[in-house]
Design a protein around this motif. Structure first.
Motif, short mmCIF file in Angstrom:
data_model
loop_
_atom_site.label_atom_id
_atom_site.label_comp_id
_atom_site.label_asym_id
_atom_site.label_seq_id
_atom_site.Cartn_x
_atom_site.Cartn_y
_atom_site.Cartn_z
N TYR A 49 0.83 -1.19 0.00
CA TYR A 49 0.00 0.00 0.00
C TYR A 49 0.88 1.26 0.00
O TYR A 49 0.64 2.19 -0.77
N GLU A 50 1.89 1.27 0.86
CA GLU A 50 2.78 2.44 0.93
C GLU A 50 3.50 2.65 -0.40
O GLU A 50 3.63 3.79 -0.87
N THR A 55 4.18 5.70 -5.42
CA THR A 55 4.16 5.70 -6.88
C THR A 55 3.15 6.70 -7.40
O THR A 55 3.42 7.47 -8.34
N LEU A 56 1.96 6.71 -6.80
CA LEU A 56 0.93 7.66 -7.21
C LEU A 56 1.37 9.10 -6.99
O LEU A 56 1.11 9.98 -7.82
N ALA A 57 2.06 9.36 -5.88
CA ALA A 57 2.55 10.71 -5.60
C ALA A 57 3.57 11.14 -6.66
O ALA A 57 3.53 12.27 -7.15
N LEU A 58 4.47 10.24 -7.02
CA LEU A 58 5.47 10.56 -8.05
C LEU A 58 4.80 10.79 -9.40
O LEU A 58 5.18 11.72 -10.14
#
Length: 91
Positions: A49-50, A55-58
């Protein structure tokens, strides 16, 4: 990865919660939970999950950067370096 092999009804989760959590941590594969035959939730281990959130933040940062480029909100690197050097010497 095929999620069809990782589908369990909510009753299985209720009866085997500790086993499910151990399995998630060991295999790091998400588990689809169904209720009345419909997929209702996906469980995954905390590490996965982390990693997904990072990955989504990047990806969001990259998308925002691309939007700036497309909109022409860019400056030559020499201007940026010059401003940084000026700030460093003024401190």
């Amino acid at each position: 990865m095929r999620y069809s092999s990782q589908v369990k009804p909510i009753s299985y989760l209720k009866a085997h919660a500790a086993e499910v959590l151990s399995h998630l941590a060991d295999r790091r594969e998400p588990l689809v939970i169904t209720q009345n035959g419909e997929a209702k939730a996906v469980l995954q281990d905390v590490t996965s999950y982390e990693q997904t959130q990072e990955t989504l933040a990047l990806l969001k940062i990259l998308a925002l950067g691309q939007q700036d480029i497309d909109a022409g909100r860019v400056k030559p690197i020499s201007d940026v370096v010059g401003r940084l050097r000026a700030k460093r010497t003024s401190v």
